[in-house]
Design a protein around this motif. Sequence first.
Motif, PDB file in Angstrom:
ATOM      1  N   ILE A  84     -14.308  10.094  -1.383  1.00  0.00           N
ATOM      2  CA  ILE A  84     -15.362   9.017  -1.129  1.00  0.00           C
ATOM      3  C   ILE A  84     -15.593   8.085  -2.438  1.00  0.00           C
ATOM      4  CG2 ILE A  84     -17.542   8.348  -0.321  1.00  0.00           C
ATOM      5  CD1 ILE A  84     -17.358  10.334   1.882  1.00  0.00           C
TER       6      ILE A  84
ATOM      7  N   PHE B 187     -12.556   6.475  -3.692  1.00  0.00           N
ATOM      8  CA  PHE B 187     -12.293   5.201  -2.946  1.00  0.00           C
ATOM      9  C   PHE B 187     -13.263   4.108  -3.329  1.00  0.00           C
ATOM     10  CE2 PHE B 187     -11.923   3.911   1.957  1.00  0.00           C
ATOM     11  CZ  PHE B 187     -11.293   3.038   1.437  1.00  0.00           C
ATOM     12  N   GLY B 188     -14.560   4.620  -3.608  1.00  0.00           N
ATOM     13  CA  GLY B 188     -15.576   3.516  -3.776  1.00  0.00           C
ATOM     14  C   GLY B 188     -15.382   2.903  -5.176  1.00  0.00           C
TER      15      GLY B 188
ATOM     16  N   PHE C 298     -12.304   0.578  -4.789  1.00  0.00           N
ATOM     17  CA  PHE C 298     -12.548  -0.393  -3.866  1.00  0.00           C
ATOM     18  C   PHE C 298     -13.039  -1.521  -4.891  1.00  0.00           C
ATOM     19  CE2 PHE C 298     -14.457  -2.631  -0.692  1.00  0.00           C
ATOM     20  CZ  PHE C 298     -13.782  -2.487   0.450  1.00  0.00           C
ATOM     21  N   HIS C 299     -13.879  -1.240  -5.795  1.00  0.00           N
ATOM     22  CA  HIS C 299     -14.875  -2.123  -6.528  1.00  0.00           C
ATOM     23  C   HIS C 299     -14.189  -2.609  -7.578  1.00  0.00           C
ATOM     24  CE1 HIS C 299     -18.446  -3.858  -8.195  1.00  0.00           C
ATOM     25  NE2 HIS C 299     -18.352  -3.293  -9.286  1.00  0.00           N
TER      26      HIS C 299
ATOM     27  N   ALA D  87      -9.586  -4.421  -2.658  1.00  0.00           N
ATOM     28  CA  ALA D  87      -9.690  -3.399  -1.376  1.00  0.00           C
ATOM     29  C   ALA D  87      -8.144  -2.712  -0.982  1.00  0.00           C
ATOM     30  CB  ALA D  87     -10.280  -4.219  -0.235  1.00  0.00           C
TER      31      ALA D  87
ATOM     32  N   ILE E 148      -7.162   1.267  -0.690  1.00  0.00           N
ATOM     33  CA  ILE E 148      -6.995   1.933   0.485  1.00  0.00           C
ATOM     34  C   ILE E 148      -5.250   2.485   0.556  1.00  0.00           C
ATOM     35  CG2 ILE E 148      -6.160   1.190   3.055  1.00  0.00           C
ATOM     36  CD1 ILE E 148      -8.313  -1.051   2.671  1.00  0.00           C
TER      37      ILE E 148
ATOM     38  N   MET F 266     -10.165 -12.663   6.450  1.00  0.00           N
ATOM     39  CA  MET F 266     -11.027 -12.334   5.185  1.00  0.00           C
ATOM     40  C   MET F 266      -9.797 -12.232   3.772  1.00  0.00           C
ATOM     41  SD  MET F 266     -13.352  -9.002   6.186  1.00  0.00           S
ATOM     42  CE  MET F 266     -13.780  -8.469   4.538  1.00  0.00           C
TER      43      MET F 266
ATOM     44  N   LEU G   7      -7.897 -10.180   2.582  1.00  0.00           N
ATOM     45  CA  LEU G   7      -7.896  -9.162   1.589  1.00  0.00           C
ATOM     46  C   LEU G   7      -6.405  -8.900   0.756  1.00  0.00           C
ATOM     47  CD1 LEU G   7      -9.464  -6.533   4.057  1.00  0.00           C
ATOM     48  CD2 LEU G   7     -10.550  -7.697   1.958  1.00  0.00           C
TER      49      LEU G   7
END
Lengths: 506, 192
Positions: free
Chosen positions: B123, B126-127, B130-131, B135, B139, B179, B181
């Motif tokens: 987690i 991933f976080g 992600f930041h 994104a 993923i 969006m 992405l």
Amino acid sequence: MVEALIIGLTQLLSWPLILFVFAGALLGMLFGLLPGLGGPVLLALLLPVTYGFAPESAVVLLTASLGGVAFGGSISAIIINTPGTASNAATTFDGYPLARQGRASEALGVSATASALGAIFGVLVLILLLPVAQQIILAFSPPEFFWIAVLGLAVIAFVSGDSFLKGLVAGGVGLMISFIGYSGVTGTYRYGFGTEFLWAGIDLIAAIIGLFAIAEVIKLTVEKSETIAQFTGEGSTGRGQLKGIKHVLSRPVLFFKSATIGTLIGLIPGAGGSVANFVSYISALQSSDEPERFGQGAVEGIIASEASNDAKDGGALLPTLVFGIPGSATTAVLLAGLVVHDINPGRQLLGEDLSILFLLLFALILANIVTSGVGLFAAPFLAKATHVPVRILIPLILIVSFLGSYALRGNVGDVVVAVAFGFLGYAMIVYSYSRVAMIIALVLGPLLENSFVQSLQMSRESYWIFVTRPISFVLMMLVLLIVLVPLIQLGKQRLEAPRVGGGHDE
Amino acid sequence: MSKNNLSDNPLLKRVVTAISPDRVELLFTLVLVLFMGTLLWQTFGYEDFGKIIPLIVATPTFVFLLVILAAAISPRVNEMLNEYQVRDIIDVDEIEQFTQESEDSESDVYDQRLEFIGITLWIIIFGLLFHYVGAVESITIVLLGYYRITAKQNVVRTVLYTGITLLFIYLVFDMVLEMRLFTDSWFAFLLP
């Protein structure tokens, strides 16, 4: 009203809304089937998907999903002795023994029929109450809303967890978190710790995604579940569905009693299906001529549990749609979904958006019929979804959770909030703090405070306004009743306990 | 070092199980007490209307938390506290499902904590990705890494699952939700 009813029905049967009913119902059934996922998780995940939808499409998809979850949960309850949702827990008591006896299809037939009829009953009661609800809502102003918020919170404390005190704490922490940010009514910026991000408060959806979806990911990982289904039953799934349907139709009194219990409990904000199915089950057991059959595979047990569980959705929608007070975590997320699409409960929904309200109710009925119909024929195959390895599902749930939180405002801060609530949610599962209590508190917090302050402003800071208005007074008495009765019961039990113990000793 | 060898390491086992489950619960309660105490402390600084309801809510919650903390420390208080349970109010004790309780053994606790640390790391990774990376990139990395390392899928399945998921995300978040992405992602060259 009739015109709005016809518009709602016509819209529901139009393309692509009818497709959304089927899609939502089947998704709901699948998520209901997967233990631990359930309604709040599905709705939280679907919510960002509906951002680009027309309001009608979003309403239908979300409501149909809600309708599908209740029956879906009974499939795994019957076949693998694992309730898909807490609301189906009582279904395992007799559903699984029936499956062990090679009567799984019969049990599924009972569940499907009781679910569909229960949902229809709940929605019909809701429609019948709507004209009265419209009158009631006009009589409600801030003091009454304050007591309704307190009523919702009072009920939660008693019903949502194993520990009374921890239920209260979960609600209290939830309320305090709901006060974070700038309040337009009080004119203060609170608990922001000097950050700009918290100015708008904690986003409810991010919190819900964390508390349910991410917390479940952690839980499933820690439990080292190979598949979501922890136990592979040996129940046969032959051709007993028709027999199951007959069982329900031949017990109208039991059905109506159970559905009425479900609807009434659903009406109480915060009570929810997890209470409805137990109360109904215990009531069926107490009134049975052969109570010893309960727990051994009595179809009456399944009827009681499932009829009340599905009927409660109609009941729970009344406070949700009329007062904006969700009756459960699922309706809390549904409510958030409606608000995101600018559909506001209360006067707007009962007035200019009345056709949308009927659209929602018909979608709920149709979704239940669809899921029950599909369930009758496909349940044995659907149950196999519980055998998809958890290791495949975990990253998918995580990704949808992250994207769902990020999609709210395009802010990574919301992802951080979701993750933080995920760990909090997991700790709450482990240490028996009610997540439902926290969610309801997060939803009710602003209403509680705003109505309190507005009431004081109305009365020039006189607290008498909370007790001198008739409806306020009745609501206050109800709150007191809900709080005091269990405490008196407890006191009585404790007084009687030594005497019973003494008897045994002799 | 393989995961099994690593998990058999006695030093790791000692570190991971250094704090007993009861102590972890105590720590969690302490965090809640500190959190609620901080909010309560801040509440006194607000204007009248801004502090009435928070005071009414935070004060008893803080007191209840202190009681729970006392129960976590003292078995006697815990015994008293456990008398107030929902099962005492709704009479469901006769139903077998309500009476089943289980105790985790020490090795269970160790395994569960290793799993907890594992998913927490995923987690966090991933976080952070992600930041800082993006994104779609995060993923892709997480899916490939998780399926190959944690889920122990073969290369073909890992790539297949990742591809299907990315396609789903593209259809839902880029096509339907607009969006965008994928626009500046690694896969931008594949876009029509």
